[in-house]
Design a protein around this motif. Structure first.
Motif, PDB file in Angstrom:
ATOM      1  N   SER A  58       0.826  -1.212   0.000  1.00  0.00           N
ATOM      2  CA  SER A  58       0.000   0.000   0.000  1.00  0.00           C
ATOM      3  C   SER A  58       0.855   1.255   0.000  1.00  0.00           C
ATOM      4  N   LEU A  59       1.938   1.272   0.746  1.00  0.00           N
ATOM      5  CA  LEU A  59       2.828   2.428   0.748  1.00  0.00           C
ATOM      6  C   LEU A  59       3.492   2.604  -0.607  1.00  0.00           C
ATOM      7  N   MET A  60       3.833   1.489  -1.231  1.00  0.00           N
ATOM      8  CA  MET A  60       4.441   1.552  -2.556  1.00  0.00           C
ATOM      9  C   MET A  60       3.476   2.173  -3.564  1.00  0.00           C
ATOM     10  N   ASP A  61       2.228   1.783  -3.501  1.00  0.00           N
ATOM     11  CA  ASP A  61       1.227   2.351  -4.410  1.00  0.00           C
ATOM     12  C   ASP A  61       1.036   3.846  -4.181  1.00  0.00           C
ATOM     13  N   GLU A  62       0.978   4.271  -2.916  1.00  0.00           N
ATOM     14  CA  GLU A  62       0.782   5.691  -2.608  1.00  0.00           C
ATOM     15  C   GLU A  62       1.965   6.532  -3.066  1.00  0.00           C
ATOM     16  N   LYS A  65       2.007   6.933  -6.824  1.00  0.00           N
ATOM     17  CA  LYS A  65       1.051   7.949  -7.261  1.00  0.00           C
ATOM     18  C   LYS A  65       1.635   9.347  -7.118  1.00  0.00           C
ATOM     19  N   GLN A  66       2.239   9.586  -5.956  1.00  0.00           N
ATOM     20  CA  GLN A  66       2.808  10.913  -5.717  1.00  0.00           C
ATOM     21  C   GLN A  66       3.984  11.201  -6.645  1.00  0.00           C
ATOM     22  N   ALA A  67       4.720  10.150  -7.017  1.00  0.00           N
ATOM     23  CA  ALA A  67       5.898  10.358  -7.855  1.00  0.00           C
ATOM     24  C   ALA A  67       5.534  10.769  -9.266  1.00  0.00           C
ATOM     25  N   LYS A  68       4.289  10.593  -9.667  1.00  0.00           N
ATOM     26  CA  LYS A  68       3.879  11.011 -11.004  1.00  0.00           C
ATOM     27  C   LYS A  68       3.887  12.526 -11.147  1.00  0.00           C
ATOM     28  N   ASN A  69       3.806  13.238 -10.029  1.00  0.00           N
ATOM     29  CA  ASN A  69       3.866  14.703 -10.040  1.00  0.00           C
ATOM     30  C   ASN A  69       5.322  15.132 -10.113  1.00  0.00           C
ATOM     31  N   ARG A  70       5.754  15.610 -11.265  1.00  0.00           N
ATOM     32  CA  ARG A  70       7.156  15.969 -11.451  1.00  0.00           C
ATOM     33  C   ARG A  70       7.553  17.201 -10.652  1.00  0.00           C
ATOM     34  N   ASP A  71       6.586  18.070 -10.291  1.00  0.00           N
ATOM     35  CA  ASP A  71       6.900  19.300  -9.567  1.00  0.00           C
ATOM     36  C   ASP A  71       6.892  19.103  -8.059  1.00  0.00           C
ATOM     37  N   LEU A  72       6.639  17.907  -7.593  1.00  0.00           N
ATOM     38  CA  LEU A  72       6.567  17.650  -6.162  1.00  0.00           C
ATOM     39  C   LEU A  72       7.963  17.686  -5.552  1.00  0.00           C
ATOM     40  N   TRP A  91      13.241   4.011  -4.601  1.00  0.00           N
ATOM     41  CA  TRP A  91      13.852   3.990  -5.926  1.00  0.00           C
ATOM     42  C   TRP A  91      12.883   3.421  -6.966  1.00  0.00           C
ATOM     43  N   ARG A  92      12.116   2.389  -6.566  1.00  0.00           N
ATOM     44  CA  ARG A  92      11.128   1.824  -7.489  1.00  0.00           C
ATOM     45  C   ARG A  92       9.938   2.768  -7.662  1.00  0.00           C
ATOM     46  N   ALA A  93       9.565   3.445  -6.618  1.00  0.00           N
ATOM     47  CA  ALA A  93       8.482   4.413  -6.746  1.00  0.00           C
ATOM     48  C   ALA A  93       8.869   5.550  -7.678  1.00  0.00           C
TER      49      ALA A  93
END
Length: 395
Positions: A58-62, A65-72, A91-93
């Motif tokens: 579940s943490l990996m999935d969350e 998701k957040q890593a898709k935002n390049r400006d984060l 690293w995988r996220a």
């Protein structure tokens, strides 16, 4: 309103749920915030295997998701402890690439720098190269050329050994030649006799059925004599010897390679070709024509039995009429096939035996390749003899 003291207008008590859904525990691993109009994610807690095991997926999935935002903006300075499991998770996220905005501790920087130095995993393309047929044919041609060069080198070395032994007859390995003659010849008499007898019965039975339709029963002698003495006898003996003795020779040399006996012979100054290969080639070259005569005789015996049972042909008449029906040239042709096939089988078996690597997997592959190649060469040799001597013994 009450009945028996129980108020009917009051709601019934509901059952208590013992397993309420757990609260969102992701807040203890990361928090999202906005600073100066920029989105930040702050990671907290212990990113170790022991702590992450219950909520790893579940943490990996969350985090993915957040890593898709390049400006984060990623802030990892709040992580108390982190091991290789936590580093690999992040690293995988991040899809094996650092975010553009990242804050790390110095000790964590070393861990991610080590991951960046790992070679990228190559993914196989689902489509083959358009030139793969040409590449495959070229590889087979190159392999065939290597085997041909090896066989020519082996034959040349054997010729040099024969010249040396002719000049120094005291070093001729008589005992090894005799042992190979016994193993490849005398011990193969049983299986060749059985197969030859059965083939003779089958061939005679089927041929007599057809000859009876035309009233040509007497020609069973010509059919059996020519087919067995000229073709089937040498072919059966060669194929059986290739599967029996050829595999044995390859396996023997392969085991000697695995157990380092060949290296020991080299250290002691003993030639492989003189003590191991030459006796096998000479022994099988002498044994094969004798096996051809034996196999042909037993096959003819089976044909005589079937002809007497099916056609009522007298066995004495069969034997007396056989020399007139079959010219003697066919027998010499069969013996010549036996000599050539025997020496070729031994050469191929020794060639593949010497190419075996010191492991058991190579031993099995080498033995299989030796038998298949030897049987194929036997058929090719038979075809060459049939073309070259097409006018011999048939008129």
């Amino acid at each position: 309103m009450t009945i028996l003291g129980i108020p009917m207008n009051e709601p019934k008590p509901e059952l208590m749920h013992t397993s309420d859904p757990p609260a969102n525990t992701m807040q203890q691993w990361f928090q999202l915030s906005t600073r100066a109009g920029l989105a930040h994610i702050v990671l907290t807690g212990n990113y170790t295997l022991t702590a992450l095991e219950p909520i790893l997926k579940s943490l990996m999935d969350e985090l993915s998701k957040q890593a898709k935002n390049r400006d984060l903006h990623w802030d990892l300075t709040g992580i108390q402890q982190m091991d290789i499991a936590g580093t690999t998770l992040l690293w995988r996220a991040w899809k094996a690439q650092r975010p553009e905005h990242l804050q790390l501790r110095p000790e964590h920087e070393k861990m991610f720098a080590r991951l960046e130095q790992l070679p990228a995993i190559k993914t196989e393309t689902p489509y083959r190269d358009l030139l793969w047929p040409l590449t495959a044919v070229g590889g087979l041609a190159l392999l065939l050329w290597q085997h041909a060069i090896g066989l020519v080198s082996l034959i040349g070395q054997l010729l040099l050994d024969v010249i040396y032994l002719f000049r120094n007859p005291v070093y001729i390995p008589w005992r090894e030649i005799s042992a190979n003659l016994y193993r490849t010849g005398a011990q193969a008499l049983g299986i060749t006799a059985l197969v030859g007898f059965l083939i003779g019965i089958v061939l005679s039975y089927l041929s007599s059925k057809q000859l009876q339709l035309f009233g040509a029963d007497i020609f069973i002698i010509n059919i059996l004599g020519i087919s067995i003495i000229r073709e089937l006898g040498p072919m059966l003996a060669a194929i059986l010897v290739a599967g029996r003795s050829g595999s044995s020779m390859t396996a023997q040399l392969g085991v000697m390679r695995v157990t380092q006996e060949l290296d020991a012979l080299t250290v002691m100054g003993i030639s492989h070709s003189q003590r191991l290969i030459l006796p096998k080639v000479l022994g099988l070259g002498i044994a094969m024509p004798l096996l051809v005569v034996w196999t042909s005789a037993i096959a003819l015996l089976g044909g005589i039995v079937a002809a007497e049972w099916q056609l009522g042909l007298n066995s004495q008449y069969f034997v007396s009429a056989l020399p007139d029906a079959v010219p003697i040239a066919n027998l010499w042709l069969g013996l010549g096939k036996g000599v050539v096939c025997g020496m070729v089988i031994a050469l191929i078996a020794c060639h593949f035996g010497l190419r075996i690597k010191p492991n058991t997997e190579s031993l099995g592959e080498g033995t299989t390749s030796s038998v298949v190649t030897a049987i194929t060469m036997v058929i090719i040799i038979d075809a060459i003899f049939a073309v070259l001597f097409s006018d011999v013994g048939l008129t």
